[in-house]
Enzyme design. Structure first.
Site, PDB file in Angstrom:
ATOM      1  N   ASN A  85       5.398   2.869   0.336  1.00 11.82           N
ATOM      2  CA  ASN A  85       6.242   3.899  -0.448  1.00 11.82           C
ATOM      3  C   ASN A  85       7.129   3.459  -1.762  1.00 11.82           C
ATOM      4  O   ASN A  85       7.938   3.785  -2.143  1.00 11.82           O
ATOM      5  CB  ASN A  85       7.565   4.403   0.431  1.00 11.82           C
ATOM      6  N   SER A  89       0.767  -1.251   0.060  1.00 13.23           N
ATOM      7  CA  SER A  89      -0.081   0.216   0.007  1.00 13.23           C
ATOM      8  C   SER A  89       1.012   1.266   0.023  1.00 13.23           C
ATOM      9  O   SER A  89       2.015   1.249   0.062  1.00 13.23           O
ATOM     10  CB  SER A  89      -0.978   0.097   1.182  1.00 13.23           C
ATOM     11  N   LYS A  90       0.293   2.564   0.058  1.00 15.19           N
ATOM     12  CA  LYS A  90       0.953   3.800   0.240  1.00 15.19           C
ATOM     13  C   LYS A  90       1.930   3.588   1.016  1.00 15.19           C
ATOM     14  O   LYS A  90       3.279   4.195   0.922  1.00 15.19           O
ATOM     15  CB  LYS A  90      -0.003   4.705   0.396  1.00 15.19           C
ATOM     16  N   ARG A  91       1.725   3.047   2.370  1.00 15.06           N
ATOM     17  CA  ARG A  91       2.695   3.067   3.522  1.00 15.06           C
ATOM     18  C   ARG A  91       4.134   2.496   3.066  1.00 15.06           C
ATOM     19  O   ARG A  91       5.117   2.847   3.531  1.00 15.06           O
ATOM     20  CB  ARG A  91       2.144   2.130   4.603  1.00 15.06           C
TER      21      ARG A  91
END
Ligand code: GLU
Length: 472
Positions: free
Chosen positions: A253, A249-251
């Site tokens: 990066n 996910s976005k986490r």
């Protein structure tokens, strides 16, 4: 009539990410392997978040990865339009049909009221499952005709089952969900509804998508059944996990595909890495080009287990392609990095292209991302300042001076000529070779490591080598 038709159906609300690109790739490979059609459908019914700019960039990313589609918003096709926002009439027709069949009903409530009902259900210890009785309570005379209703699907609560091409038989037990929205009160279809309608009318034969859509598949199967339509075959691809074992996910990066492109990733490396996120080559091969993937691809080699995203491996693979693709291709792709670093202007780059190819070729072995190239080739453009040779004795320095005289005599400035000069000179010079090489490298490049010394001399050119050595 059984020709394979698959689609990639992104929402143009952001960049193309690794997960989406892998889904697209599996669809693309499946279509090409079967001689079928690969369709691009833009799911832009979230009007607030969808933009044409995102759509354009998604397409750019897909094309950069060499996944051309046969039908889509820009190329047309027999089953268009291919943007959901242009298909509203079709959804309205189908919703009318469902209402006539008694499988859909109007609810005169705002989205907020429906959401509140959901919260109330949860608060009172119930599952948030709507049904016709609780929803049609909103349909009071003061509302009917005064506002646009939402249209709900009357979900037939029973067991649903289908054969997933990757995970086998999937059974959804009774009681899992309740009625759900088909058309919002703003006149736009929900994802599940639009998806069924489009897959049906676009004659999609196989739906290959992420397993995060499994619960949607239940809703979609119920809609197909209510309409008396045959559902396509489904293949749910497993999740991609980040290095911490959590869903990517976005986490984490991880760059978008565009982000990788901008950092100097090779599309060949990207697709090669992506295809291995869940699929494996029948002979266990790791490095393969698009043609080979197309030839060998099959759904039964897709694993139902989650795939691990390993940025290090992707980077390694990129390095592999940088080392192995045609040097001219690599150089063309490195152009923007070299020009941006200010070593050459665009016209100079083009004029000196053949020479730049040699420059790039000389350093590409140690490069994993093209963006690393400028810092490795700087010395070809900028002579080293203040070379400190104090570690080397007079013997080394004088032999370098002698070597300079030798080099002057080299007529053919190429690998062969330079090698011979080295050989002849070192035969008689009384100097530790290691020191000699190191000091020469320092004076020519200002650093202690880099490309092969012979290559450095050859690419720098005779005049420049003699100039740099004249500082001795
Ligand atoms: N627009 C949906 C998504 O991006 C498509 C899912 C599907 O393939 O059905 O997740």
């Amino acid at each position: 009539m059984d020709d394979v038709r698959v689609r990639f159906a992104p929402s143009p609300t952001g960049y193309l990410h690794v997960g989406g690109a892998r889904t697209a790739l599996f669809n693309f490979l499946f279509a090409r392997n079967k001689g079928g059609r690969f369709i691009l459908r833009i799911e832009d019914t979230d009007l607030e978040r969808s933009t044409r700019e995102h759509e354009r960039r998604l397409m750019d990313s897909l094309r950069w990865l060499k996944m051309e589609w046969d039908e889509g918003p820009d190329v047309g096709g027999d089953y268009g339009p291919y943007r959901q926002s242009e298909r509203l009439d079709i959804y309205n027709d189908v919703v009318r049909k469902l209402m006539e069949l008694g499988k859909a009903y109007e609810v005169y409530a705002t989205p907020e009221e429906i959401e509140k009902l959901r919260e109330d259900l949860i608060r009172s210890g119930n599952l948030p499952r709507y049904n016709r009785d609780m929803l049609t309570k909103f349909n009071t005379p003061d509302r009917i005709g005064r506002m646009r209703p939402a249209i709900f699907f009357e979900f037939e609560d029973k067991e649903y089952e289908f054969d997933d091409l990757i995970r086998g038989k999937i059974t959804f037990r009774k009681g899992a969900i309740g009625d759900f929205v088909l058309m919002r009160s703003n006149g736009l279809p929900t994802y599940n509804f639009a998806c069924v309608v489009d897959d049906h009318f676009m004659k999609i034969t196989h739906v290959i998508r992420g397993d995060d859509h499994l619960s949607n598949t239940l809703r979609q199967l119920a809609i197909y059944e209510a309409l008396g339509w045959n559902p396509p075959k489904f293949a749910h691809v497993s999740t991609i996990l980040g290095s911490d074992g959590k869903k990517l996910s976005k986490r984490h990066n991880v760059s978008s595909i565009e982000g990788y492109r901008d950092r100097g990733y090779m599309p060949e490396a990207m697709i090669n890495y992506l295809v291995l996120l869940g699929w494996s080559h029948p002979e266990g091969k790791e490095i393969m080009d698009l043609d080979e993937m197309i030839e060998k691809f099959s759904l039964d080699r897709i694993s139902a287990n989650p795939a691990m995203y390993d940025e290090g491996k992707l980077k390694w693979m990129n390095g592999y392609y940088i080392r192995n693709l045609d040097p001219r291709t690599i150089t063309e792709r490195a152009k923007k990095f070299i020009v941006k670093a200010g070593y050459l202007r665009e016209e100079e780059f083009d004029e000196k292209f053949e020479w730049v190819v040699k420059v790039v070729e000389s350093v590409r072995n140690g490069v994993n991302e093209l963006s690393e190239i400028p810092s490795k080739i700087d010395f070809y453009f900028i002579p080293p300042k203040m070379v400190d040779l104090s570690d080397y004795g007079e013997d080394v320095l004088s032999s370098l001076r002698g070597f300079r005289e030798e080099l002057k005599k080299v007529m053919e400035w190429n690998e062969e000529g330079i090698r011979t000069a080295f050989k002849e000179y070192l035969k008689k010079a009384k100097v530790k070779r290691r020191d000699f090489y190191m000091a020469l490298r320092l004076i020519l490049t200002g650093r202690t490591e880099g490309p092969e010394l012979l290559t450095v001399l050859e690419v720098l050119g005779k005049d420049e080598v003699l100039r740099r050595m004249s500082l001795l």
